[in-house]
Write a protein that holds these residues in place. Structure first.
Motif, PDB file in Angstrom:
ATOM      1  N   PHE A 137     -17.057 -26.877  -5.433  1.00  0.00           N
ATOM      2  CA  PHE A 137     -15.648 -27.289  -5.473  1.00  0.00           C
ATOM      3  C   PHE A 137     -15.511 -28.746  -5.905  1.00  0.00           C
ATOM      4  CE2 PHE A 137     -12.269 -29.424  -2.979  1.00  0.00           C
ATOM      5  CZ  PHE A 137     -11.170 -28.917  -3.648  1.00  0.00           C
ATOM      6  N   GLN A 138     -16.334 -29.614  -5.332  1.00  0.00           N
ATOM      7  CA  GLN A 138     -16.235 -31.042  -5.668  1.00  0.00           C
ATOM      8  C   GLN A 138     -16.607 -31.318  -7.115  1.00  0.00           C
ATOM      9  OE1 GLN A 138     -18.709 -32.667  -2.513  1.00  0.00           O
ATOM     10  NE2 GLN A 138     -16.883 -33.574  -1.592  1.00  0.00           N
ATOM     11  N   ASN A 139     -17.521 -30.530  -7.670  1.00  0.00           N
ATOM     12  CA  ASN A 139     -17.958 -30.762  -9.049  1.00  0.00           C
ATOM     13  C   ASN A 139     -17.117 -30.010 -10.076  1.00  0.00           C
ATOM     14  OD1 ASN A 139     -20.058 -32.502  -8.356  1.00  0.00           O
ATOM     15  ND2 ASN A 139     -21.406 -30.778  -7.896  1.00  0.00           N
ATOM     16  N   ALA A 140     -16.150 -29.246  -9.627  1.00  0.00           N
ATOM     17  CA  ALA A 140     -15.287 -28.493 -10.550  1.00  0.00           C
ATOM     18  C   ALA A 140     -14.193 -29.432 -11.065  1.00  0.00           C
ATOM     19  CB  ALA A 140     -14.684 -27.286  -9.839  1.00  0.00           C
ATOM     20  N   THR A 141     -14.525 -30.169 -12.096  1.00  0.00           N
ATOM     21  CA  THR A 141     -13.607 -31.185 -12.598  1.00  0.00           C
ATOM     22  C   THR A 141     -12.908 -30.777 -13.888  1.00  0.00           C
ATOM     23  OG1 THR A 141     -15.436 -32.243 -13.766  1.00  0.00           O
ATOM     24  CG2 THR A 141     -14.918 -33.062 -11.545  1.00  0.00           C
ATOM     25  N   GLN A 142     -13.246 -29.631 -14.440  1.00  0.00           N
ATOM     26  CA  GLN A 142     -12.630 -29.202 -15.691  1.00  0.00           C
ATOM     27  C   GLN A 142     -11.194 -28.742 -15.462  1.00  0.00           C
ATOM     28  OE1 GLN A 142     -15.371 -27.622 -14.463  1.00  0.00           O
ATOM     29  NE2 GLN A 142     -17.042 -28.395 -15.698  1.00  0.00           N
ATOM     30  N   ILE A 143     -10.456 -28.769 -16.527  1.00  0.00           N
ATOM     31  CA  ILE A 143      -9.091 -28.242 -16.538  1.00  0.00           C
ATOM     32  C   ILE A 143      -9.137 -26.930 -17.315  1.00  0.00           C
ATOM     33  CG2 ILE A 143      -6.706 -28.595 -17.300  1.00  0.00           C
ATOM     34  CD1 ILE A 143      -7.485 -30.466 -15.060  1.00  0.00           C
ATOM     35  N   TYR A 144      -8.654 -25.869 -16.695  1.00  0.00           N
ATOM     36  CA  TYR A 144      -8.647 -24.565 -17.343  1.00  0.00           C
ATOM     37  C   TYR A 144      -7.387 -24.462 -18.191  1.00  0.00           C
ATOM     38  CZ  TYR A 144      -9.251 -19.552 -17.890  1.00  0.00           C
ATOM     39  OH  TYR A 144      -9.427 -18.311 -18.406  1.00  0.00           O
ATOM     40  N   MET A 145      -7.568 -24.335 -19.482  1.00  0.00           N
ATOM     41  CA  MET A 145      -6.447 -24.284 -20.423  1.00  0.00           C
ATOM     42  C   MET A 145      -5.992 -22.845 -20.585  1.00  0.00           C
ATOM     43  SD  MET A 145      -6.097 -27.460 -21.340  1.00  0.00           S
ATOM     44  CE  MET A 145      -5.200 -27.484 -22.856  1.00  0.00           C
ATOM     45  N   VAL A 146      -4.954 -22.464 -19.870  1.00  0.00           N
ATOM     46  CA  VAL A 146      -4.401 -21.128 -20.003  1.00  0.00           C
ATOM     47  C   VAL A 146      -3.642 -21.041 -21.320  1.00  0.00           C
ATOM     48  CG1 VAL A 146      -2.808 -19.460 -18.991  1.00  0.00           C
ATOM     49  CG2 VAL A 146      -4.284 -20.828 -17.512  1.00  0.00           C
ATOM     50  N   SER A 147      -2.866 -22.052 -21.603  1.00  0.00           N
ATOM     51  CA  SER A 147      -2.168 -22.184 -22.882  1.00  0.00           C
ATOM     52  C   SER A 147      -2.004 -23.675 -23.140  1.00  0.00           C
ATOM     53  CB  SER A 147      -0.806 -21.482 -22.837  1.00  0.00           C
ATOM     54  OG  SER A 147       0.108 -22.218 -22.046  1.00  0.00           O
ATOM     55  N   ASP A 148      -1.291 -24.012 -24.203  1.00  0.00           N
ATOM     56  CA  ASP A 148      -1.119 -25.436 -24.485  1.00  0.00           C
ATOM     57  C   ASP A 148      -0.261 -26.132 -23.436  1.00  0.00           C
ATOM     58  OD1 ASP A 148       1.086 -24.019 -25.274  1.00  0.00           O
ATOM     59  OD2 ASP A 148       1.505 -25.268 -27.033  1.00  0.00           O
ATOM     60  N   ARG A 149       0.532 -25.372 -22.695  1.00  0.00           N
ATOM     61  CA  ARG A 149       1.388 -25.970 -21.652  1.00  0.00           C
ATOM     62  C   ARG A 149       0.935 -25.652 -20.237  1.00  0.00           C
ATOM     63  NH1 ARG A 149       7.346 -25.947 -24.201  1.00  0.00           N
ATOM     64  NH2 ARG A 149       6.704 -27.044 -26.060  1.00  0.00           N
ATOM     65  N   ILE A 150       0.192 -24.590 -20.073  1.00  0.00           N
ATOM     66  CA  ILE A 150      -0.273 -24.202 -18.735  1.00  0.00           C
ATOM     67  C   ILE A 150      -1.723 -24.650 -18.591  1.00  0.00           C
ATOM     68  CG2 ILE A 150      -0.656 -22.320 -17.110  1.00  0.00           C
ATOM     69  CD1 ILE A 150       1.432 -20.700 -18.681  1.00  0.00           C
ATOM     70  N   GLN A 151      -1.937 -25.635 -17.732  1.00  0.00           N
ATOM     71  CA  GLN A 151      -3.271 -26.172 -17.484  1.00  0.00           C
ATOM     72  C   GLN A 151      -3.510 -26.161 -15.978  1.00  0.00           C
ATOM     73  OE1 GLN A 151      -3.275 -30.032 -19.276  1.00  0.00           O
ATOM     74  NE2 GLN A 151      -2.717 -29.238 -21.288  1.00  0.00           N
ATOM     75  N   ILE A 152      -4.590 -25.522 -15.573  1.00  0.00           N
ATOM     76  CA  ILE A 152      -4.874 -25.367 -14.150  1.00  0.00           C
ATOM     77  C   ILE A 152      -6.247 -25.967 -13.849  1.00  0.00           C
ATOM     78  CG2 ILE A 152      -5.229 -23.675 -12.305  1.00  0.00           C
ATOM     79  CD1 ILE A 152      -3.247 -21.872 -13.788  1.00  0.00           C
ATOM     80  N   PRO A 153      -6.338 -26.848 -12.858  1.00  0.00           N
ATOM     81  CA  PRO A 153      -7.652 -27.396 -12.492  1.00  0.00           C
ATOM     82  C   PRO A 153      -8.576 -26.277 -11.995  1.00  0.00           C
ATOM     83  CG  PRO A 153      -5.871 -28.583 -11.399  1.00  0.00           C
ATOM     84  CD  PRO A 153      -5.256 -27.399 -12.062  1.00  0.00           C
ATOM     85  N   SER A 154      -9.835 -26.359 -12.369  1.00  0.00           N
ATOM     86  CA  SER A 154     -10.786 -25.318 -11.959  1.00  0.00           C
ATOM     87  C   SER A 154     -11.031 -25.347 -10.453  1.00  0.00           C
ATOM     88  CB  SER A 154     -12.093 -25.458 -12.731  1.00  0.00           C
ATOM     89  OG  SER A 154     -12.650 -26.733 -12.537  1.00  0.00           O
ATOM     90  N   GLN A 155     -10.634 -26.413  -9.778  1.00  0.00           N
ATOM     91  CA  GLN A 155     -10.772 -26.461  -8.324  1.00  0.00           C
ATOM     92  C   GLN A 155      -9.895 -25.426  -7.630  1.00  0.00           C
ATOM     93  OE1 GLN A 155     -10.045 -30.609  -7.421  1.00  0.00           O
ATOM     94  NE2 GLN A 155     -12.245 -30.967  -7.205  1.00  0.00           N
ATOM     95  N   VAL A 156      -8.849 -24.963  -8.309  1.00  0.00           N
ATOM     96  CA  VAL A 156      -7.970 -23.947  -7.738  1.00  0.00           C
ATOM     97  C   VAL A 156      -8.743 -22.659  -7.475  1.00  0.00           C
ATOM     98  CG1 VAL A 156      -5.972 -22.468  -8.241  1.00  0.00           C
ATOM     99  CG2 VAL A 156      -5.877 -24.910  -8.741  1.00  0.00           C
TER     100      VAL A 156
END
Length: 181
Positions: A116-135
């Motif tokens: 969890f602590q090392n999950a620093t990427q942002i998951y790009m669902v679309s160009d407007r929807i960005q979800i942190p991989s920590q979710v």
């Protein structure tokens, strides 16, 4: 009220919450998929983000389902082998089984927290929807904590101590008016 009774009630409450959250995740996935289907049906084009967004619910469903199945004793067990053992060895095997489950849950917490602590990427669902991989990563240590909490139920989590003959006899002897509908 003893501490053990309080922890068992907490475990049951957390399990109920996990069931509700699991159902909500499944419904959200279905809603997203149905929206994509209707959009494709009505417009002929596709929404690029629906598959990626729906896929984010899978880790939550998988890990929470694991904790729910543990609470109801639906985990992998070698019941036939264990029931063929003498009673003292059944108790020893059950204790070993609970110890292995506790070790697995503790490892989920320990290594899952690092994940969890090392999950620093942002998951790009679309160009407007960005979800942190920590979710999605937080579900790993969270499920380990829930499993550790469920272990307060002890041997009730295992099938080794269920008397099939007594259960069948009780079901046969119950009048039809007393059976739940």
């Amino acid at each position: 009220m003893t501490l053990l009774v309080s922890l068992r009630r907490l475990s049951d409450g957390v399990n109920h919450l996990a069931v509700v959250l699991c159902v909500a995740c499944i419904l959200a996935m279905l809603g997203i998929s149905f929206t994509a289907f209707l959009y494709k049906l009505l417009t002929g084009s596709t929404l690029s983000w629906t598959y990626s967004l729906a896929r984010l619910f899978l880790p939550w469903i998988g890990f929470l389902s694991m904790t729910i199945s543990l609470r109801y004793g639906e985990h992998v067990a070698m019941t036939l082998l264990v029931r063929s053992l003498p009673r003292p060895l059944v108790q020893l095997a059950a204790g070993a089984c609970l110890a292995v489950m506790a070790l697995f849950a503790a490892m989920l917490v320990w290594y899952g927290w690092g994940f969890f602590q090392n999950a620093t990427q942002i998951y790009m669902v679309s160009d407007r929807i960005q979800i942190p991989s920590q979710v999605t990563a937080i579900v790993v240590p969270l499920s380990g904590l829930i499993m550790l909490l469920h272990l307060v139920h002890g041997f009730a989590l295992l099938e080794h101590f269920i008397d099939d003959e007594a259960t069948i006899h009780d079901l046969i002897e119950t009048p039809d008016s007393e059976t739940p509908r």
